[in-house]
Design a protein around this motif. Structure first.
Motif, mmCIF file in Angstrom:
data_model
loop_
_atom_site.group_PDB
_atom_site.id
_atom_site.type_symbol
_atom_site.label_atom_id
_atom_site.label_comp_id
_atom_site.label_asym_id
_atom_site.label_seq_id
_atom_site.Cartn_x
_atom_site.Cartn_y
_atom_site.Cartn_z
ATOM 1 N N ALA A 133 22.534 -4.774 -1.996
ATOM 2 C CA ALA A 133 21.323 -3.959 -1.917
ATOM 3 C C ALA A 133 21.077 -3.357 -0.535
ATOM 4 O O ALA A 133 20.140 -2.574 -0.355
ATOM 5 C CB ALA A 133 20.113 -4.805 -2.326
ATOM 6 N N GLY A 134 21.891 -3.733 0.451
ATOM 7 C CA GLY A 134 21.684 -3.215 1.804
ATOM 8 C C GLY A 134 20.561 -3.912 2.552
ATOM 9 O O GLY A 134 20.000 -3.360 3.493
ATOM 10 N N VAL A 135 20.228 -5.126 2.163
ATOM 11 C CA VAL A 135 19.200 -5.924 2.836
ATOM 12 C C VAL A 135 19.896 -6.803 3.872
ATOM 13 O O VAL A 135 20.946 -7.375 3.592
ATOM 14 C CB VAL A 135 18.442 -6.809 1.815
ATOM 15 N N THR A 136 19.310 -6.888 5.069
ATOM 16 C CA THR A 136 19.901 -7.745 6.105
ATOM 17 C C THR A 136 19.086 -9.026 6.248
ATOM 18 O O THR A 136 17.887 -9.048 5.948
ATOM 19 C CB THR A 136 19.919 -7.031 7.472
ATOM 20 N N PRO A 137 19.727 -10.092 6.715
ATOM 21 C CA PRO A 137 18.983 -11.332 6.951
ATOM 22 C C PRO A 137 17.810 -11.120 7.909
ATOM 23 O O PRO A 137 16.734 -11.688 7.712
ATOM 24 C CB PRO A 137 20.028 -12.273 7.558
ATOM 25 N N ASP A 138 17.998 -10.278 8.937
ATOM 26 C CA ASP A 138 16.910 -10.047 9.896
ATOM 27 C C ASP A 138 15.662 -9.489 9.217
ATOM 28 O O ASP A 138 14.538 -9.816 9.608
ATOM 29 C CB ASP A 138 17.359 -9.106 11.017
ATOM 30 N N GLU A 139 15.845 -8.648 8.200
ATOM 31 C CA GLU A 139 14.691 -8.122 7.461
ATOM 32 C C GLU A 139 13.952 -9.246 6.729
ATOM 33 O O GLU A 139 12.724 -9.281 6.705
ATOM 34 C CB GLU A 139 15.134 -7.059 6.454
ATOM 35 N N VAL A 140 14.730 -10.160 6.162
ATOM 36 C CA VAL A 140 14.118 -11.284 5.442
ATOM 37 C C VAL A 140 13.447 -12.233 6.426
ATOM 38 O O VAL A 140 12.313 -12.678 6.196
ATOM 39 C CB VAL A 140 15.168 -12.018 4.580
ATOM 40 N N TRP A 141 14.117 -12.542 7.550
ATOM 41 C CA TRP A 141 13.516 -13.439 8.543
ATOM 42 C C TRP A 141 12.226 -12.828 9.087
ATOM 43 O O TRP A 141 11.240 -13.543 9.308
ATOM 44 C CB TRP A 141 14.474 -13.733 9.699
#
Length: 169
Positions: A133-141
């Protein structure tokens, strides 16, 4: 899956072919070697033992994300991550759902050791979904940090209400 590299003791090599079978196997072997030479070097979906002894924290998930991301667009026959990514969002989501259900089953059954393994499977498949989906861990954190210290009830109440159109109308 990220697994510790191991060898299975007591396994036997396949019997060698003779005659025409040997010639065919030799041609196939040469073809495979030629194909492998054309492929970029493949890094196995395993982690070195020294990384496995490090304390577990979010850097483990960041490294796993980097491994999965590096498999995107590579040969699906040599990497489980590449194979999942090549199958598309629907199949990735389906596999994530299956792993989540298995995790829930172990939690309800009270089997902590199996819950730990299934939880790792869920996190791995969630990361594959993020890569797709193009989501990065940094976005989630960052989203988790934003929610930190906010009541779950208040946070949920502050979310915009979505309305869904009914099918056929």
């Amino acid at each position: 899956m990220i697994k510790k590299a191991s060898t299975k003791p007591g396994t036997k090599a396949a019997p060698k072919a003779t005659g025409k079978g040997a010639a065919k196997m030799a041609v196939k072997s040469q073809s495979k070697k030629a194909a492998a030479a054309k492929q970029p070097e493949h890094k196995p979906d395993t982690l070195p033992a020294d990384l496995l002894s490090e304390p577990a924290d979010m850097t483990v998930l960041n490294r796993l994300y980097d491994v999965v991301l590096s498999r995107k667009g590579t040969d699906p026959s040599v990497s489980h991550s590449a194979r999942l990514l090549s199958r598309g969002t629907y199949k990735i989501a389906q596999k994530f759902g299956e792993e989540a259900v298995e995790c829930l089953i172990e939690a309800v059954a009270g089997r902590k050791d199996l819950l730990v393994g299934e939880s790792a499977d869920v996190l791995y498949h969630l990361i594959v979904l993020w890569v797709d989906a193009g989501v990065t861990p940094d976005e989630v954190w960052a989203e988790l940090r934003r929610r930190e210290g906010v009541s779950g009830i208040a946070e949920k109440a502050a979310r915009p209400k979505e309305t869904f159109a009914k099918k056929g109308k």
